[in-house]
Design an enzyme around this catalytic site. Structure first.
Site, PDB file in Angstrom:
ATOM      1  N   ASN A  14      14.971  -6.577  19.469  1.00 23.29           N
ATOM      2  CA  ASN A  14      15.293  -6.444  20.893  1.00 23.29           C
ATOM      3  C   ASN A  14      16.117  -5.184  21.167  1.00 23.29           C
ATOM      4  OD1 ASN A  14      13.987  -8.870  21.021  1.00 23.29           O
ATOM      5  ND2 ASN A  14      15.860 -10.088  21.246  1.00 23.29           N
ATOM      6  N   HIS A  41      14.446  -1.537  16.727  1.00 22.90           N
ATOM      7  CA  HIS A  41      13.597  -0.902  17.744  1.00 22.90           C
ATOM      8  C   HIS A  41      14.423  -0.141  18.782  1.00 22.90           C
ATOM      9  CE1 HIS A  41      10.158  -3.952  16.779  1.00 22.90           C
ATOM     10  NE2 HIS A  41      10.293  -3.033  15.871  1.00 22.90           N
TER      11      HIS A  41
HETATM   12  N1  APR Z   1      12.665 -19.814  22.930  1.00 22.43           N
HETATM   13  C1  APR Z   1      12.084 -19.546  21.712  1.00 22.43           C
HETATM   14  N2  APR Z   1      10.982 -18.758  21.562  1.00 22.43           N
HETATM   15  C2  APR Z   1      10.452 -18.240  22.692  1.00 22.43           C
HETATM   16  C3  APR Z   1      10.983 -18.491  23.988  1.00 22.43           C
HETATM   17  C4  APR Z   1      12.156 -19.324  24.070  1.00 22.43           C
HETATM   18  N3  APR Z   1      12.730 -19.597  25.239  1.00 22.43           N
HETATM   19  N4  APR Z   1      10.209 -17.844  24.915  1.00 22.43           N
HETATM   20  C5  APR Z   1       9.222 -17.228  24.211  1.00 22.43           C
HETATM   21  N5  APR Z   1       9.358 -17.468  22.881  1.00 22.43           N
HETATM   22  C6  APR Z   1       8.531 -16.966  21.773  1.00 22.43           C
HETATM   23  C7  APR Z   1       7.056 -16.851  22.126  1.00 22.43           C
HETATM   24  O1  APR Z   1       6.382 -18.043  21.784  1.00 22.43           O
HETATM   25  C8  APR Z   1       6.594 -15.667  21.260  1.00 22.43           C
HETATM   26  O2  APR Z   1       6.094 -16.133  20.007  1.00 22.43           O
HETATM   27  O3  APR Z   1       8.969 -15.663  21.497  1.00 22.43           O
HETATM   28  C9  APR Z   1       7.883 -14.868  21.012  1.00 22.43           C
HETATM   29  C10 APR Z   1       7.939 -13.520  21.703  1.00 22.43           C
HETATM   30  O4  APR Z   1       6.927 -12.721  21.182  1.00 22.43           O
HETATM   31  P1  APR Z   1       6.681 -11.233  21.754  1.00 22.43           P
HETATM   32  O5  APR Z   1       6.664 -11.280  23.212  1.00 22.43           O
HETATM   33  O6  APR Z   1       5.486 -10.720  21.039  1.00 22.43           O
HETATM   34  O7  APR Z   1       8.003 -10.455  21.339  1.00 22.43           O
HETATM   35  P2  APR Z   1       8.409  -9.848  19.929  1.00 22.43           P
HETATM   36  O8  APR Z   1       7.869 -10.647  18.794  1.00 22.43           O
HETATM   37  O9  APR Z   1       9.866  -9.627  19.942  1.00 22.43           O
HETATM   38  O10 APR Z   1       7.670  -8.414  19.974  1.00 22.43           O
HETATM   39  C11 APR Z   1       7.858  -7.535  18.904  1.00 22.43           C
HETATM   40  O11 APR Z   1       6.692  -5.794  20.039  1.00 22.43           O
HETATM   41  O12 APR Z   1       6.272  -4.951  22.057  1.00 22.43           O
HETATM   42  C12 APR Z   1       6.924  -4.698  20.908  1.00 22.43           C
HETATM   43  O13 APR Z   1       8.858  -3.403  20.506  1.00 22.43           O
HETATM   44  C13 APR Z   1       8.423  -4.581  21.127  1.00 22.43           C
HETATM   45  O14 APR Z   1      10.216  -5.504  19.802  1.00 22.43           O
HETATM   46  C14 APR Z   1       8.982  -5.795  20.390  1.00 22.43           C
HETATM   47  C15 APR Z   1       7.906  -6.099  19.372  1.00 22.43           C
END
Ligand code: APR
Length: 237
Positions: free
Chosen positions: A93, A110
């Site tokens: 994040n 990131h």
């Molecule tokens: N509590 C727990 N998990 C949650 C919640 C919640 N309230 N809301 C969403 N999630 C989960 C979703 O199910 C999903 O699997 O969090 C995950 C978020 O996934 P992404 O949106 O893909 O985010 P992330 O994994 O951090 O992305 C990785 O991708 O876009 C790039 O640089 C950006 O750091 C980011 C990287």
């Protein structure tokens, strides 16, 4: 106990910050084209559009507050350290909610939205206002050379060697609120398994590499993370 935690956008979702990939098509990358907004090529092509995107996210961040999941990790860090253990906290994040919740040591692989980086002198400076082409780098004085201090697609994550080294000698690897779809972050669980480290996933739903985890806890981070941290401190997990 020595624990390695990696967090993703899901841990900040209940603080009102969007996640990137959602099954209902409302994720950030379903609404905005990452190839137009989150690559060095996009910034070279249209810096004003890229600035506008990150300025809106920066304003949202400044208005947001950490939630119980952030606070539980900050408390776990303090208590484990007091017991001679350690919590290594790595996040994908770009928000500062871990720090605002009290976490002392956070590796932002990131980057960080509340910082700007100069493309001329590589200086990194704190930045809380809207950023634009008229702004001047306070390190080298040049104008129009500042970009958000975030890692874009096609760029190397920050501190990756130190992050991989921090996996050595831990007892537990935990991934929280991440879809496991972006590498190298998504590959860390395999690194941990290869070292015989127990692995746990805390997420709203199974991630793309859910099968890599020994244990899975599905639900809201604000509920699941405090419950899990309590069990750790009671020696029940
Ligand atoms: N509590 C727990 N998990 C949650 C919640 C919640 N309230 N809301 C969403 N999630 C989960 C979703 O199910 C999903 O699997 O969090 C995950 C978020 O996934 P992404 O949106 O893909 O985010 P992330 O994994 O951090 O992305 C990785 O991708 O876009 C790039 O640089 C950006 O750091 C980011 C990287």
């Amino acid at each position: 106990m020595r624990i390695f935690v990696i967090t993703g956008a899901g841990i900040s979702a209940e603080s009102g910050l969007g996640t990137f990939r959602k099954n209902d098509g409302t994720g950030i990358w379903a609404r905005f084209d990452p190839m137009k907004l989150a690559t060095p090529e996009a910034f070279a092509r249209d810096p004003a559009e890229v600035h506008a995107f990150y300025n809106a996210r920066r304003r949202n961040l400044i208005a947001a507050e950490p939630n119980m999941a952030h606070f539980a990790l900050a408390q776990l860090e303090t208590i484990l350290a007091g017991r001679g253990g350690q919590l290594t906290l790595v996040t994908q994040n770009i928000d500062d909610l871990h720090e605002r919740a009290g976490s002392q040591r956070v590796s932002h692989m990131h980057g960080e939205l509340l910082k700007a980086r100069c493309t001329a002198c590589e200086g990194v400076i704190s930045w809380r206002e809207d950023l634009g082409l008229h702004d001047r780098c306070s390190a080298c004085g040049r104008q129009g050379t500042l970009r958000p201090h975030v890692v874009w697609f096609g760029e190397m994550p920050l501190q990756i060697d130190a992050i991989c080294a921090a996996l050595n000698d831990v007892d537990l690897f935990v991934a929280i609120g991440t879809s496991g779809s972006v590498y190298p972050a998504a590959g860390l669980v395999s690194e941990a398994r290869a070292q015989g480290i127990r692995t746990c996933e805390i997420n709203l739903e199974p991630s793309d590499n859910a099968d890599r985890f020994d244990e899975s806890r599905y639900g809201l981070a604000s509920k699941e993370v405090p419950a899990w941290a309590d069990e750790v401190l009671r020696g029940e997990t």
